[in-house]
Design a protein around this motif. Structure first.
Motif, PDB file in Angstrom:
ATOM      1  N   PRO A  70       0.539  -1.197   0.482  1.00 13.48           N
ATOM      2  CA  PRO A  70      -0.447  -0.284  -0.041  1.00 13.48           C
ATOM      3  C   PRO A  70       0.419   1.134  -0.350  1.00 13.48           C
ATOM      4  O   PRO A  70       1.970   0.968   0.964  1.00 13.48           O
ATOM      5  CB  PRO A  70      -1.272   0.392   1.533  1.00 13.48           C
ATOM      6  N   PRO A  71       0.190   1.866  -0.953  1.00 17.45           N
ATOM      7  CA  PRO A  71       1.732   3.470  -1.394  1.00 17.45           C
ATOM      8  C   PRO A  71       1.233   4.335  -0.534  1.00 17.45           C
ATOM      9  O   PRO A  71       1.805   5.197   0.567  1.00 17.45           O
ATOM     10  CB  PRO A  71       1.273   3.991  -2.586  1.00 17.45           C
ATOM     11  N   ASN A  72      -0.689   4.600   0.041  1.00 18.85           N
ATOM     12  CA  ASN A  72      -1.052   5.049   1.408  1.00 18.85           C
ATOM     13  C   ASN A  72      -2.456   4.687   1.752  1.00 18.85           C
ATOM     14  O   ASN A  72      -2.562   3.322   1.787  1.00 18.85           O
ATOM     15  CB  ASN A  72      -1.575   6.441   0.065  1.00 18.85           C
ATOM     16  N   TYR A  77      -3.807  -4.197   0.223  1.00 17.75           N
ATOM     17  CA  TYR A  77      -2.879  -5.465  -1.259  1.00 17.75           C
ATOM     18  C   TYR A  77      -3.669  -6.178  -0.383  1.00 17.75           C
ATOM     19  O   TYR A  77      -3.185  -6.742   0.500  1.00 17.75           O
ATOM     20  CB  TYR A  77      -2.050  -5.311  -1.093  1.00 17.75           C
ATOM     21  N   GLN A  78      -4.302  -6.901  -0.883  1.00 17.63           N
ATOM     22  CA  GLN A  78      -5.748  -8.188  -0.545  1.00 17.63           C
ATOM     23  C   GLN A  78      -4.722  -9.777  -0.836  1.00 17.63           C
ATOM     24  O   GLN A  78      -4.980 -10.126  -2.544  1.00 17.63           O
ATOM     25  CB  GLN A  78      -7.106  -8.033  -0.543  1.00 17.63           C
ATOM     26  N   VAL A  79      -4.563 -10.835  -0.018  1.00 17.60           N
ATOM     27  CA  VAL A  79      -4.488 -12.292  -1.254  1.00 17.60           C
ATOM     28  C   VAL A  79      -5.489 -12.698  -1.633  1.00 17.60           C
ATOM     29  O   VAL A  79      -6.812 -12.749   0.058  1.00 17.60           O
ATOM     30  CB  VAL A  79      -3.967 -12.996   0.494  1.00 17.60           C
ATOM     31  N   TYR A  92      -7.257  -2.798  -4.720  1.00 14.82           N
ATOM     32  CA  TYR A  92      -8.414  -2.502  -4.159  1.00 14.82           C
ATOM     33  C   TYR A  92      -7.984  -0.640  -3.557  1.00 14.82           C
ATOM     34  O   TYR A  92      -7.437  -0.440  -2.991  1.00 14.82           O
ATOM     35  CB  TYR A  92      -9.043  -2.605  -3.511  1.00 14.82           C
ATOM     36  N   ALA A  93      -8.397   0.256  -3.888  1.00 10.94           N
ATOM     37  CA  ALA A  93      -8.619   1.679  -4.477  1.00 10.94           C
ATOM     38  C   ALA A  93     -10.149   1.840  -3.135  1.00 10.94           C
ATOM     39  O   ALA A  93     -10.834   1.417  -3.663  1.00 10.94           O
ATOM     40  CB  ALA A  93      -8.731   2.228  -4.616  1.00 10.94           C
ATOM     41  N   ALA A  94      -9.926   2.707  -2.514  1.00 13.89           N
ATOM     42  CA  ALA A  94     -10.909   3.089  -1.664  1.00 13.89           C
ATOM     43  C   ALA A  94     -11.762   4.257  -2.294  1.00 13.89           C
ATOM     44  O   ALA A  94     -11.135   5.529  -2.814  1.00 13.89           O
ATOM     45  CB  ALA A  94     -10.046   4.101  -0.039  1.00 13.89           C
ATOM     46  N   PRO A 124       1.714  -6.872   3.992  1.00 13.67           N
ATOM     47  CA  PRO A 124       2.379  -6.144   4.368  1.00 13.67           C
ATOM     48  C   PRO A 124       3.045  -5.948   3.213  1.00 13.67           C
ATOM     49  O   PRO A 124       3.453  -6.963   2.182  1.00 13.67           O
ATOM     50  CB  PRO A 124       2.856  -6.511   5.362  1.00 13.67           C
ATOM     51  N   GLY A 125       3.497  -4.453   2.772  1.00 10.76           N
ATOM     52  CA  GLY A 125       4.317  -4.324   1.854  1.00 10.76           C
ATOM     53  C   GLY A 125       5.507  -4.609   1.079  1.00 10.76           C
ATOM     54  O   GLY A 125       6.334  -5.395   3.184  1.00 10.76           O
TER      55      GLY A 125
END
Length: 173
Positions: A70-72, A77-79, A92-94, A124-125
């Motif tokens: 996640p950049p922010n 980022y879901q498995v 996914y983006a909010a 996790p990133g």
């Protein structure tokens, strides 16, 4: 008079040659009392040394490695599922309504937490390197990233050490 003149000529010759005699001293500079020796120590590699496709990389310095995650706080980022030795991850983006919109799938190999992550959890990133695309079972081609595996081969670390030179002349006390 001849004797006085002879003494004068001889003393003049001696006085002229005196500076030449002073310049011809037999003193030598003192040899060094230390010498530098290179030592190679083999140490366990750090966490930043990772192996991808048999090639060793330093993730701290290589420009091939990017942060995957996640950049922010507005991205997840879901498995989604495990396939082909890696994890298929949905990005996914909010949105403004409090929901989230699907953007893309990526394949992530050798994630450090791959063995403990479950389907539906957020990944996790981590730093990863882009590798060849992965083709899903339905024929769709997605981007693939490899986090690499920790290198287990010992690496050399060369250091310089000053040690006393046993062949040097030590000053007398």
């Amino acid at each position: 008079m001849k004797a006085a003149r002879f003494i004068f000529v001889v003393s003049a010759f001696v006085l002229q040659s005196a500076p030449i005699c002073e310049a011809q001293t037999n003193s030598h500079p003192a040899p060094p009392q230390f010498k530098t020796v290179l030592e190679t120590n083999w140490v366990k590699p750090g966490e930043s040394l990772r192996v991808v496709n048999g090639q060793l990389y330093n993730t701290a310095f290589s420009k091939l490695w990017v942060y995957v995650g996640p950049p922010n706080p507005w991205w997840d980022y879901q498995v989604e599922w495990l396939e082909g030795g890696g994890m298929v991850v949905g990005i996914y983006a909010a949105d403004n309504s409090g929901g989230r919109n699907f953007k893309n799938y990526i394949m992530v190999y050798h994630h450090p937490k791959q063995k403990i992550l479950k389907t539906g959890e957020n990944m996790p990133g981590c730093k990863a390197m882009a590798v060849d695309n992965y083709v899903l079972k339905n024929g769709e081609s997605i981007g693939a990233f490899d986090c690499g595996v920790q290198s287990t081969n010992f690496v050399p670390v060369v250091t310089k050490n000053r040690i006393p030179d046993t062949n040097s002349i030590k000053p007398t006390r």
